[in-house]
Design a protein around this motif. Structure first.
Motif, mmCIF file in Angstrom:
data_model
loop_
_atom_site.group_PDB
_atom_site.id
_atom_site.type_symbol
_atom_site.label_atom_id
_atom_site.label_comp_id
_atom_site.label_asym_id
_atom_site.label_seq_id
_atom_site.Cartn_x
_atom_site.Cartn_y
_atom_site.Cartn_z
ATOM 1 N N SER A 88 0.815 -1.227 0.000
ATOM 2 C CA SER A 88 0.000 0.000 0.000
ATOM 3 C C SER A 88 0.842 1.269 0.000
ATOM 4 C CB SER A 88 -0.968 0.008 1.191
ATOM 5 O OG SER A 88 -1.827 -1.107 1.139
ATOM 6 N N LYS A 89 1.987 1.230 -0.683
ATOM 7 C CA LYS A 89 2.831 2.418 -0.771
ATOM 8 C C LYS A 89 2.438 3.255 -1.990
ATOM 9 C CE LYS A 89 5.383 0.608 2.534
ATOM 10 N NZ LYS A 89 5.206 1.021 3.944
ATOM 11 N N THR A 90 2.545 4.564 -1.848
ATOM 12 C CA THR A 90 2.520 5.444 -3.001
ATOM 13 C C THR A 90 3.867 5.312 -3.691
ATOM 14 O OG1 THR A 90 0.955 6.993 -2.033
ATOM 15 C CG2 THR A 90 2.453 7.859 -3.704
ATOM 16 N N ILE A 91 3.860 5.251 -5.032
ATOM 17 C CA ILE A 91 5.079 4.894 -5.764
ATOM 18 C C ILE A 91 5.456 5.960 -6.775
ATOM 19 C CG2 ILE A 91 6.134 3.207 -7.321
ATOM 20 C CD1 ILE A 91 4.086 1.162 -6.157
ATOM 21 N N LEU A 92 6.714 6.357 -6.736
ATOM 22 C CA LEU A 92 7.341 7.097 -7.825
ATOM 23 C C LEU A 92 8.464 6.220 -8.345
ATOM 24 C CD1 LEU A 92 8.319 10.821 -8.082
ATOM 25 C CD2 LEU A 92 9.940 9.061 -8.753
ATOM 26 N N ILE A 93 8.472 5.997 -9.653
ATOM 27 C CA ILE A 93 9.443 5.079 -10.233
ATOM 28 C C ILE A 93 10.109 5.737 -11.434
ATOM 29 C CG2 ILE A 93 7.681 3.969 -11.686
ATOM 30 C CD1 ILE A 93 9.145 1.300 -11.154
ATOM 31 N N GLU A 94 11.423 5.600 -11.538
ATOM 32 C CA GLU A 94 12.132 6.158 -12.683
ATOM 33 C C GLU A 94 11.713 5.423 -13.961
ATOM 34 O OE1 GLU A 94 14.569 8.400 -13.869
ATOM 35 O OE2 GLU A 94 13.928 9.542 -12.108
ATOM 36 N N LYS A 95 11.680 6.187 -15.063
ATOM 37 C CA LYS A 95 11.336 5.571 -16.346
ATOM 38 C C LYS A 95 12.441 4.601 -16.771
ATOM 39 C CE LYS A 95 14.589 7.377 -18.856
ATOM 40 N NZ LYS A 95 15.544 6.510 -19.538
ATOM 41 N N PRO A 96 12.117 3.599 -17.604
ATOM 42 C CA PRO A 96 10.773 3.212 -18.014
ATOM 43 C C PRO A 96 10.059 2.484 -16.883
ATOM 44 C CG PRO A 96 12.335 1.614 -18.860
ATOM 45 C CD PRO A 96 13.147 2.699 -18.179
ATOM 46 N N LEU A 97 8.732 2.512 -16.901
ATOM 47 C CA LEU A 97 7.989 1.828 -15.849
ATOM 48 C C LEU A 97 8.430 0.379 -15.749
ATOM 49 C CD1 LEU A 97 5.785 1.582 -13.728
ATOM 50 C CD2 LEU A 97 4.105 1.394 -15.585
ATOM 51 N N CYS A 98 8.507 -0.294 -16.884
ATOM 52 C CA CYS A 98 8.965 -1.696 -16.944
ATOM 53 C C CYS A 98 9.705 -1.902 -18.259
ATOM 54 C CB CYS A 98 7.779 -2.660 -16.857
ATOM 55 S SG CYS A 98 6.931 -2.637 -15.262
ATOM 56 N N ILE A 99 10.293 -3.078 -18.423
ATOM 57 C CA ILE A 99 11.029 -3.343 -19.656
ATOM 58 C C ILE A 99 10.127 -3.898 -20.756
ATOM 59 C CG2 ILE A 99 13.235 -3.666 -18.482
ATOM 60 C CD1 ILE A 99 12.889 -6.672 -18.812
ATOM 61 N N ASN A 100 8.850 -4.117 -20.459
ATOM 62 C CA ASN A 100 7.912 -4.499 -21.511
ATOM 63 C C ASN A 100 6.518 -4.004 -21.157
ATOM 64 O OD1 ASN A 100 6.296 -6.765 -20.170
ATOM 65 N ND2 ASN A 100 8.396 -7.509 -19.919
ATOM 66 N N ASN A 101 5.681 -3.898 -22.167
ATOM 67 C CA ASN A 101 4.361 -3.308 -22.001
ATOM 68 C C ASN A 101 3.455 -4.144 -21.101
ATOM 69 O OD1 ASN A 101 2.274 -1.339 -22.702
ATOM 70 N ND2 ASN A 101 1.347 -3.008 -23.871
ATOM 71 N N ASP A 102 3.518 -5.470 -21.207
ATOM 72 C CA ASP A 102 2.628 -6.324 -20.408
ATOM 73 C C ASP A 102 2.843 -6.108 -18.913
ATOM 74 O OD1 ASP A 102 1.532 -7.371 -22.694
ATOM 75 O OD2 ASP A 102 2.727 -9.209 -22.674
#
Length: 315
Positions: A88-102
């Protein structure tokens, strides 16, 4: 008060997040984590952070932390963010969100289901010169947009960051690194976009790795009528560290990033202001830009893999 845990202790944390967050009266950094713990310990001593971890789960298990900032290699983003959502954490994440779209779509859907703020760092959106371009486009000053031409060239890049040159850990090369910024910005100019046609050619002249692209040339056609040209490289021979040109051409005129004569920053302070605003409003950034960017990056890499080679007439 925002109680923050930072996962990662590399350059972006040292140069950007810690200096900015430590100056805010509404933020308290409770913990920092790095893979071996040592780099996090050095930063913790400098910024008087009480808790140092070498395991991100231990940091996220801390019930006093309500915001997790994730600045780790790309291939770790999904695993860490997924665990943070479960806590239940609020998240800020450096781009890219993930390495693939799925994987990216999975995180977005989980965050929405749990009514959690998920924010992907996109500081280039908040650079003053880019905001000036965006305002002219969205206000209609340029008329109908006919062409967007974006390029970002850098000299030799981050040889010490071995994960950046490994496709398994980075997800790709310069296209997913610098190209993500450019595509993200281009999509923000067209909030009512519905479809994309893609073309891509990636080249590898990289002395550090043969598995990732270090020069990328792409075309994205929005709604079968507006071409976006994306040009990026890590290894252009320049007289400066980087060369950036943003140009937008419309039926009533054109604009570029060099037209702007005001204050220029890297955009991170404004981006963090927007992040905290989203938390206050219990809302999210425009995640459709994030998901569409990942979808396009996936498609561009696939197209490059399918490139057809033809040969010239014998001389």
């Amino acid at each position: 008060m925002y109680y923050i845990g930072i996962i990662g202790a590399g350059d972006i944390v040292r140069k950007i997040y810690l200096p900015i967050l430590s100056m805010r009266n509404d933020c308290k950094i409770l913990a920092i984590c790095s893979k071996e713990g040592e780099s996090a310990r050095v930063l913790a001593e400098h910024y008087q952070i009480d808790n140092v971890y070498s395991n991100y789960k231990n940091l996220l298990n801390d019930g006093d932390i309500n915001i997790a900032i994730i600045c780790t290699p790309n291939n770790t983003h999904y695993e860490i963010a997924d665990y943070a959502i479960g806590k239940s954490k609020t998240i800020l994440i450096e781009k890219p969100l993930c390495i693939n779209n799925d994987d990216g779509i999975s995180l977005i859907n989980k965050a929405k289901k749990n009514n959690q703020t998920l924010y992907v760092a996109s500081n280039n959106q908040f650079r003053e010169e880019n905001q000036a371009i965006k305002n002219k486009v969205l206000s209609g000053d340029l008329g109908n947009i006919e062409l967007v031409d974006l390029e970002w060239y850098r000299t030799k890049r981050h040889a010490s960051k071995t994960w950046l040159y490994n496709k398994q850990t980075s997800g790709g090369g310069v296209l997913i690194d610098l190209g993500t910024h450019l595509i993200n910005f281009a999509l923000s100019l067209f909030p009512r976009r519905t479809s994309y046609r893609l073309a891509c050619f990636n080249i590898n002249n990289n002395e550090f790795s043969t598995s990732v692209d270090d020069l990328s040339l792409c075309i994205i056609i929005i709604d079968n009528k507006i071409p976006i040209i994306i040009k990026t490289s890590w290894s252009i021979n320049l007289h400066q560290s980087s060369l950036v040109n943003f140009r937008v051409f419309g039926s009533k005129g054109n604009v570029n990033n060099h037209d702007y004569a005001g204050e220029r920053t890297d955009g991170y302070s404004a981006m963090l202001n927007d992040f905290f605003y989203c938390i206050e409003k219990e809302s999210n950034m425009d995640l459709s830009i994030i998901s569409d960017t990942m979808l396009i990056i996936d498609g561009l890499y696939q197209l490059n893999d399918e490139t057809r080679e033809i040969h010239s007439f014998p001389r």
